[in-house]
Scaffold this motif. Structure first.
Motif, PDB file in Angstrom:
ATOM      1  N   MET A   1      29.476  77.777  62.176  1.00 46.56           N
ATOM      2  CA  MET A   1      28.184  78.190  62.273  1.00 46.56           C
ATOM      3  C   MET A   1      27.521  79.270  61.756  1.00 46.56           C
ATOM      4  SD  MET A   1      27.942  76.726  66.568  1.00 46.56           S
ATOM      5  CE  MET A   1      28.601  75.010  67.272  1.00 46.56           C
ATOM      6  N   GLN A   2      27.715  79.594  60.643  1.00 48.38           N
ATOM      7  CA  GLN A   2      27.969  80.902  59.946  1.00 48.38           C
ATOM      8  C   GLN A   2      26.052  81.315  59.120  1.00 48.38           C
ATOM      9  OE1 GLN A   2      29.381  80.107  56.775  1.00 48.38           O
ATOM     10  NE2 GLN A   2      31.905  80.090  57.219  1.00 48.38           N
ATOM     11  N   HIS A   3      25.130  80.262  60.444  1.00 51.04           N
ATOM     12  CA  HIS A   3      24.693  80.509  59.229  1.00 51.04           C
ATOM     13  C   HIS A   3      23.448  80.475  60.635  1.00 51.04           C
ATOM     14  CE1 HIS A   3      24.873  79.972  55.370  1.00 51.04           C
ATOM     15  NE2 HIS A   3      25.268  78.369  55.379  1.00 51.04           N
ATOM     16  N   ILE A   4      24.138  80.666  61.199  1.00 57.67           N
ATOM     17  CA  ILE A   4      22.947  80.882  62.747  1.00 57.67           C
ATOM     18  C   ILE A   4      22.236  82.598  63.129  1.00 57.67           C
ATOM     19  CG2 ILE A   4      22.875  81.026  65.500  1.00 57.67           C
ATOM     20  CD1 ILE A   4      23.840  78.208  64.015  1.00 57.67           C
ATOM     21  N   THR A   5      21.635  81.980  63.347  1.00 56.16           N
ATOM     22  CA  THR A   5      20.064  83.548  63.597  1.00 56.16           C
ATOM     23  C   THR A   5      20.098  83.407  65.173  1.00 56.16           C
ATOM     24  OG1 THR A   5      18.224  82.796  62.738  1.00 56.16           O
ATOM     25  CG2 THR A   5      19.270  84.033  61.262  1.00 56.16           C
ATOM     26  N   ASP A   6      19.302  82.445  65.607  1.00 53.68           N
ATOM     27  CA  ASP A   6      19.143  82.729  67.018  1.00 53.68           C
ATOM     28  C   ASP A   6      19.332  81.278  68.338  1.00 53.68           C
ATOM     29  OD1 ASP A   6      15.827  83.383  67.453  1.00 53.68           O
ATOM     30  OD2 ASP A   6      16.649  82.767  64.341  1.00 53.68           O
ATOM     31  N   VAL A   7      20.561  81.667  69.264  1.00 54.17           N
ATOM     32  CA  VAL A   7      21.179  81.192  70.178  1.00 54.17           C
ATOM     33  C   VAL A   7      19.425  81.190  71.124  1.00 54.17           C
ATOM     34  CG1 VAL A   7      22.881  81.145  71.667  1.00 54.17           C
ATOM     35  CG2 VAL A   7      22.770  82.603  69.431  1.00 54.17           C
ATOM     36  N   PHE A   8      19.998  79.565  71.785  1.00 55.96           N
ATOM     37  CA  PHE A   8      19.205  79.026  73.431  1.00 55.96           C
ATOM     38  C   PHE A   8      20.080  78.825  74.422  1.00 55.96           C
ATOM     39  CE2 PHE A   8      16.439  78.753  69.531  1.00 55.96           C
ATOM     40  CZ  PHE A   8      15.606  79.316  69.512  1.00 55.96           C
ATOM     41  N   PHE A   9      19.952  79.373  75.439  1.00 57.02           N
ATOM     42  CA  PHE A   9      20.396  78.860  76.238  1.00 57.02           C
ATOM     43  C   PHE A   9      19.983  78.304  77.738  1.00 57.02           C
ATOM     44  CE2 PHE A   9      23.010  82.624  75.204  1.00 57.02           C
ATOM     45  CZ  PHE A   9      24.174  82.656  74.833  1.00 57.02           C
ATOM     46  N   ASP A  10      20.578  77.913  77.973  1.00 58.95           N
ATOM     47  CA  ASP A  10      20.414  76.815  79.413  1.00 58.95           C
ATOM     48  C   ASP A  10      20.266  77.865  80.447  1.00 58.95           C
ATOM     49  OD1 ASP A  10      19.643  75.125  81.052  1.00 58.95           O
ATOM     50  OD2 ASP A  10      21.372  74.776  81.889  1.00 58.95           O
ATOM     51  N   LEU A  11      20.138  77.672  81.189  1.00 59.82           N
ATOM     52  CA  LEU A  11      19.854  78.825  82.915  1.00 59.82           C
ATOM     53  C   LEU A  11      21.484  78.076  83.281  1.00 59.82           C
ATOM     54  CD1 LEU A  11      18.981  81.543  83.604  1.00 59.82           C
ATOM     55  CD2 LEU A  11      17.664  80.486  84.470  1.00 59.82           C
ATOM     56  N   ASP A  12      20.424  77.458  84.407  1.00 57.20           N
ATOM     57  CA  ASP A  12      20.945  77.415  85.554  1.00 57.20           C
ATOM     58  C   ASP A  12      22.625  76.209  85.193  1.00 57.20           C
ATOM     59  OD1 ASP A  12      19.852  77.827  87.399  1.00 57.20           O
ATOM     60  OD2 ASP A  12      18.098  75.990  87.398  1.00 57.20           O
ATOM     61  N   HIS A  13      23.740  76.517  85.624  1.00 60.02           N
ATOM     62  CA  HIS A  13      25.346  75.801  85.534  1.00 60.02           C
ATOM     63  C   HIS A  13      25.553  76.408  83.705  1.00 60.02           C
ATOM     64  CE1 HIS A  13      24.478  73.037  89.059  1.00 60.02           C
ATOM     65  NE2 HIS A  13      23.326  72.883  88.422  1.00 60.02           N
ATOM     66  N   THR A  14      24.961  77.625  83.771  1.00 60.80           N
ATOM     67  CA  THR A  14      25.074  77.441  81.896  1.00 60.80           C
ATOM     68  C   THR A  14      25.834  78.989  82.292  1.00 60.80           C
ATOM     69  OG1 THR A  14      24.109  76.216  81.067  1.00 60.80           O
ATOM     70  CG2 THR A  14      24.794  77.963  79.867  1.00 60.80           C
ATOM     71  N   LEU A  15      24.498  79.517  82.446  1.00 54.93           N
ATOM     72  CA  LEU A  15      24.778  81.148  82.458  1.00 54.93           C
ATOM     73  C   LEU A  15      24.198  81.776  84.326  1.00 54.93           C
ATOM     74  CD1 LEU A  15      22.897  82.375  79.800  1.00 54.93           C
ATOM     75  CD2 LEU A  15      24.903  82.274  79.766  1.00 54.93           C
ATOM     76  N   TRP A  16      23.803  80.916  85.423  1.00 60.64           N
ATOM     77  CA  TRP A  16      23.351  81.101  86.436  1.00 60.64           C
ATOM     78  C   TRP A  16      24.296  79.915  87.385  1.00 60.64           C
ATOM     79  CZ3 TRP A  16      20.816  80.177  90.633  1.00 60.64           C
ATOM     80  CH2 TRP A  16      19.934  80.640  92.053  1.00 60.64           C
ATOM     81  N   ASP A  17      25.267  80.943  88.544  1.00 56.99           N
ATOM     82  CA  ASP A  17      25.599  80.201  89.026  1.00 56.99           C
ATOM     83  C   ASP A  17      25.143  79.467  89.565  1.00 56.99           C
ATOM     84  OD1 ASP A  17      28.097  78.829  90.146  1.00 56.99           O
ATOM     85  OD2 ASP A  17      28.964  80.066  90.163  1.00 56.99           O
ATOM     86  N   PHE A  18      24.028  77.864  89.202  1.00 60.37           N
ATOM     87  CA  PHE A  18      23.345  77.873  91.295  1.00 60.37           C
ATOM     88  C   PHE A  18      24.365  77.137  91.994  1.00 60.37           C
ATOM     89  CE2 PHE A  18      21.119  74.160  92.323  1.00 60.37           C
ATOM     90  CZ  PHE A  18      20.103  74.249  92.156  1.00 60.37           C
ATOM     91  N   GLU A  19      25.904  76.435  92.100  1.00 66.03           N
ATOM     92  CA  GLU A  19      25.794  76.048  92.543  1.00 66.03           C
ATOM     93  C   GLU A  19      26.284  76.956  93.932  1.00 66.03           C
ATOM     94  OE1 GLU A  19      25.488  72.747  93.435  1.00 66.03           O
ATOM     95  OE2 GLU A  19      24.804  72.048  91.131  1.00 66.03           O
ATOM     96  N   LYS A  20      27.300  78.052  93.155  1.00 65.25           N
ATOM     97  CA  LYS A  20      27.578  79.067  94.596  1.00 65.25           C
ATOM     98  C   LYS A  20      26.234  80.160  95.174  1.00 65.25           C
ATOM     99  CE  LYS A  20      30.043  82.931  94.647  1.00 65.25           C
ATOM    100  NZ  LYS A  20      31.063  83.734  93.835  1.00 65.25           N
TER     101      LYS A  20
END
Length: 227
Positions: A1-20
């Protein structure tokens, strides 16, 4: 992945601990309204019902209003608790009101965002409701990391519809080969992003998946190793 310039994240269950955060919210509102249910039993019923309601919402089979009502109506029915429409609607409103007051992030979220920000432009693509997701991002202290926050309510289509990814790419002014999508949902995040030829990383904290579609990580620390 050497040519990546932009990273897109999902929020719930990926960064933000939805279940907790969701569990803490229900703990608060059920107690405040004197709803005498076994909390563990309630939660065990609610989690899969909520996921199924979100799947139906994503597939345009139910509305936002129906999603918010049905997930509670079905949960109370599953545990044989008689709840009036008035109580269900009250809890539904309070749940949305208080959900963003609990802001547990998954371990290493802030360190990851801080490190990636030095090399990449960061963005969010979420199927959540605009006002709720914005409050979560701001209250958890991660808003400053993201250049663009794309929500399905604003774009009028939901992941995995290619249009939301195409909109995000256009907004960020990046080609798909230079973009990376990171998320937990195989259907919404991974298969959706692959449809528009984005690079993808599948976050699978519970080690439920085995596939060759893309790299799978079980902890956020593994993402930097792949990049």
């Amino acid at each position: 992945m050497q040519h990546i310039t932009d990273v897109f994240f999902d929020l719930d269950h990926t960064l933000w601990d939805f279940e907790k955060n969701s569990a803490l919210t229900f703990q608060k509102i059920l107690a405040e309204n004197n709803v005498a249910v076994d909390f563990d039993r309630f939660l065990a019923a609610y989690v899969p019902i909520n996921l199924e309601c979100w799947r139906m919402f994503r597939e345009e089979k139910i509305s936002k209003k129906e999603l918010r009502y049905q997930r509670l109506f079905q949960t109370f029915a599953a545990i044989n608790f008689k709840a009036s429409d008035e109580l269900i609607n009250l809890l539904s409103e309070q749940y949305i009101q208080y959900l963003s007051s609990f802001n547990h992030l998954f371990e290493y979220t802030e360190e990851l965002l801080q490190n990636l920000q030095e090399k990449y432009k960061l963005h969010i693509i979420t199927n959540g409701f605009r006002d709720v997701q914005q409050r979560k991002i701001e209250a958890s202290g991660i808003a400053s990391y993201f250049e663009h926050i794309i929500d399905s309510e604003s774009v009028h289509v939901k992941k995995p519809n290619p249009k939301i990814f195409e909109h995000a790419l256009a907004l960020a002014n990046v080609n798909p080969e230079n973009a990376l999508m990171i998320g937990d949902s195989l259907e919404a995040d991974i298969l959706g992003a692959l449809k528009v030829q984005m690079n993808v990383i599948h976050v699978d904290f519970d080690k439920k998946y085995t596939h060759l579609l893309c790299p799978i990580v079980h902890h956020l620390t593994e993402i930097e190793e792949l990049l």
